[in-house]
Scaffold this active site. Structure first.
Site, short mmCIF file in Angstrom:
data_model
loop_
_atom_site.label_atom_id
_atom_site.label_comp_id
_atom_site.label_asym_id
_atom_site.label_seq_id
_atom_site.Cartn_x
_atom_site.Cartn_y
_atom_site.Cartn_z
N HIS A 174 0.54 -0.22 -0.50
CA HIS A 174 1.41 -0.49 -1.65
C HIS A 174 2.13 -1.83 -1.51
CE1 HIS A 174 3.73 0.68 -5.17
NE2 HIS A 174 4.83 0.28 -4.55
N HIS A 211 3.83 3.19 -11.59
CA HIS A 211 4.63 4.19 -10.89
C HIS A 211 3.88 5.51 -11.00
CE1 HIS A 211 9.00 4.58 -9.37
NE2 HIS A 211 8.40 3.59 -8.74
#
Length: 778
Positions: free
Chosen positions: A44, A90
């Site tokens: 990430h 998200h």
């Protein structure tokens, strides 16, 4: 002890990565340092499987002021204005906790933009869920939409557009991609950098708690097995949109001083990410004392301060001696702040706990994770799907019913149930809101350049042009686009189509595309078939951006969108920014007046691969993605822009999901008067009728023109060699009539007419309107 029980595996590192950490430090890392490397080298944060491929994307252009590598990209509009924009995901948090995951996604993308010195003026979103007939998916949709609305409405930034798709491939992993657009002066860009040894490091915003710890390394950098969702609930942070609003205003006022050296959002991986990235960019070190960080929980360990993803926080590098100015502005807005450290000249991130050193790591080592080149293998399913025999599918007996079913599909029907929960008129700058081809905002309606930054301006006032005199009203158009089915069938071409359609959606409003941001949503990159798909998608994106002149200014990669080994359809979402030079020429899709001539620009091929028709009516996802000629796409877009700005066009609409019949129906649904309808005819060749009506051939735009202007429009199209057909006229009877013309026997000039569709426009409106509410309000 198994590898899964080893300390490095507990923070998301592999054994090889752990050995590299030991080599860098020349010793074993202590627990705090191990946590630091775990988050900073996570997929990430580090993009370690995607970075090499992303380097192939074009990132330079005449409008680009800031490309990839910062919190958001920035493009110049004119001498006075620039636009900062970013698209980010998200996904995993929203699947675990739909409301808070989506809400904090909006908060994060807002911070990415106002961190650059820009005032946010619009948001968009791109959402994916499983089929709506499943209660779990309806629960996810409700939570995500409520979270987006709660956060965006409270902060006061309008949502001007977006897209949503429902497909079985997203059943185990919903996608929540948020985009934000902000306005700033071209010479007032702020960056995430630390510089000047002795300068202060300050944290601004909410106090720090334990929420979100390891969300980046263990939630967003791994696939679900099916049971993690419940276990991971505590890792999703909770946002406070009112605190965000105050933080935004405080930061924008700080930027009007010259006290700020650099600023970084404390998002994924929190304090350790923002501090190490700022130090690495500036080629300096930072010394931080975690006990000086305002905390809202007792007994927090140093590594918890470093990794916390508590929301609404910024890390600011402030000129030495100017700390009191920052504190005064924060106090004015009710925002907390504290000096927690200083810039050093040794290149180290040094972490103190009440004066005691608990970690000491080179900033560059944290920011420069290993870069991998995963194995690639073309998926075996592609050959099988492309060999599909379309002649096996029967054509519908009732074309009226087929059109109504398509208009009632959640993938085509009205999204009002979603966007009516979002405030799209706040700030008084929205010209076109959700529900059209693209959202459009008026520049100057909410903010305009002032002496030091951005100041309020009354709605409707023009912006000064290069000469300093008021010129035509300018605007920004934006769209988000991707059809995951196309990318599944042909990753390279499907991604190029996403770029082309995002641009086309802006063009039909009269805006010229200038740049993109992207959000690449894929499965596990360690699987060769998944990485091959990703690599092909990047190639397609690069080719389309080069052809259309829309460089990439940044974006996001979200891997590991899998549950129990089942990956989502590859979904490289494109966020497009376009400049509208004259909003007086703004064009919308609805029919305008009786007698206007309806024309189809571009060619219709016998293509059903990846279409909503094939999936909805026949339950088939097969074939290849529609063909795409990027050179022709560019010519088509340029000609349509010229036609719009010469006043030759009264309406324009992209032909996309559902094909020609659906696009025509959408123009009737959006008509200026409910009494307007249309009478159109299509010419049949040797291909299938359903392919002509519902195939999704690319590079097609429907336009209308007055009878007085249609001759000029046709002449322009012929000169520019744009194929077109006159389909029919706008009528006054409120009916949608579509006929087919087929060659008759004998003379080549004799056509046999067959009425295919004849419906009241009111029936189209009803089917379209109820597409989502019939599931959500049942």
């Amino acid at each position: 002890m198994s590898e899964m029980q080893q300390p490095w595996s507990l923070v998301g590192l592999t054994e090889a990565e752990y050995r590299r950490v030991v080599e860098i430090l020349g010793r074993e890392p202590n627990p705090t340092e191990l946590h630091m490397f775990g988050v900073m080298w996570s997929e990430h944060c580090a993009y370690k499987h995607s970075k090499a491929a992303l380097r192939r994307l074009p990132t330079r252009g005449e409008h680009v002021l800031q490309g990839p590598g910062e919190n958001a990209g920035v493009v110049r509009i004119d001498d006075d204005l620039a636009v900062a924009f970013k698209l980010e995901s998200h996904n995993h948090p929203s699947f675990v906790d739909p409301f808070n995951g989506a809400a904090t996604g909006v908060g994060g993308i807002l911070r990415d933009v106002f961190t650059m010195g820009a005032r946010p003026v619009a948001t968009l979103n791109s959402l994916r869920f499983g089929p709506l007939d499943e209660p779990k998916q309806r629960e996810l949709l409700r939570g995500v939409v409520a979270g987006i609305g709660h956060y965006g409405n409270t902060v006061g930034v309008p949502c001007i557009g977006g897209e949503v798709y429902f497909d079985e491939s997203y059943r185990g992993n919903c996608l929540v991609n948020a985009m934000c657009i902000g306005i700033l002066r071209p010479d007032r860009i702020h960056r995430g950098i630390a510089a000047g040894p002795g300068n202060a490091i300050m944290v601004v915003g909410n106090p720090t708690g334990r929420d979100g710890i390891h969300a980046a390394s263990l939630l967003a950098s791994a696939e679900f097995s099916g049971s993690e969702a419940e276990a991971a609930l505590p890792t999703v942070p909770v946002g406070d949109p009112f605190a965000e609003k105050m933080l935004m205003e405080a930061c924008l006022e700080l930027f009007e001083t010259d006290a700020v050296v650099g600023i970084q959002d404390m998002g994924a991986a929190g304090l350790i990410s923002s501090s190490s990235e700022m130090a690495a960019r500036g080629g300096v070190g930072v010394e931080l004392d975690v006990r000086k960080v305002p905390a809202r929980e007792e007994g927090m360990e140093p590594w918890e301060f470093l990794l916390s993803e508590s929301q609404e926080r910024m890390l600011v590098c402030v000129k030495k001696g100017r700390e009191a100015e920052v504190e005064a502005i924060c106090r004015k807005w009710g925002v907390g702040c504290a000096v927690i450290g200083r810039v050093t000249d040794d290149g180290m991130v040094r972490v103190l706990d009440d004066g005691r050193v608990v970690a000491e790591v080179p900033a560059r080592a944290l920011a420069e994770a290993p870069v991998y080149h995963p194995a690639k293998a073309e998926p075996a399913y592609l050959a099988e799907l492309r060999a599909f025999d379309w002649s096996r599918l029967p054509e519908p007996e009732d074309w009226n019913e087929t059109l109504l079913r398509l208009l009632g599909s959640p993938n085509i029907g009205a999204r009002a149930w979603i966007y009516e929960q979002f405030d799209h008129m706040v700030q008084a700058g929205t010209v076109l809101g959700p529900g059209g081809d693209a959202g459009v905002i008026r520049l100057g309606a909410a903010v305009a350049p002032g002496a030091h930054g951005l100041t309020r301006q009354p709605p409707g006032e023009g912006l000064p042009g290069r000469s300093g005199q008021a010129g035509p009203p300018k605007g920004i158009a934006a769209s988000v686009d991707c059809n995951g089915r196309y990318v599944y069938l042909n990753p390279r071409r499907g991604t190029a189509i996403a770029v082309a359609e995002a641009a086309r959606n802006c063009v039909v409003t009269g805006a010229r595309p200038v740049a993109i941001t992207n959000n690449c949503n894929f499965g596990n990159p360690e699987k060769p078939e998944i990485f091959w798909t990703f690599d092909e998608a990047i190639t397609g994106m690069a080719e389309a951006c080069e052809a259309l002149g829309t460089p990439v200014t940044g974006g996001n990669v979200s891997f590991y969108n899998e549950t129990s080994g089942e990956a989502i359809h590859p979904t490289p979402t494109i966020g497009m920014i376009a400049v509208h030079e004259n909003l007086d020429r703004l064009t919308t899709p609805g029919f305008k007046q009786v007698g206007d001539v309806i024309l189809l620009l571009g060619e219709t091929r016998d293509e059903l691969g990846g279409s909503e028709y094939a999936r909805l009516i026949h339950g088939v996802l097969a074939g290849d993605a529609p063909a795409l000629d990027l050179a022709f796409e560019k010519r088509l877009q340029d000609v349509v822009l010229r036609a719009i700005h010469e006043g030759l066009v009264t309406a324009a609409h992209d032909v996309a999901e559902g094909g020609l019949a659906v696009a025509l129906a959408e123009m009737a649904i959006a008509a200026a008067e409910p009494s307007l309808g249309c009478q159109v005819s299509i010419f049949l060749g040797e291909g299938r009728v359903d392919g002509q009506l519902f195939g999704e051939s690319q590079s097609r735009i429907l336009v209308t023109a007055t009878r007085e202007q249609v001759g000029r429009l046709q002449a322009l199209l012929m000169v520019e060699q744009i194929p077109f057909r006159v389909l029919g006229d706008v009528t006054a009877d409120g009916r949608f009539r579509l006929a087919a013309l087929a060659p008759g026997s004998g003379s080549a000039h004799v056509y046999r007419r067959q009425e295919l569709i004849d419906l009241p426009v009111a029936d189209l409106v009803r089917a379209h309107k109820e597409a989502i509410p019939r599931w959500m309000d049942a």
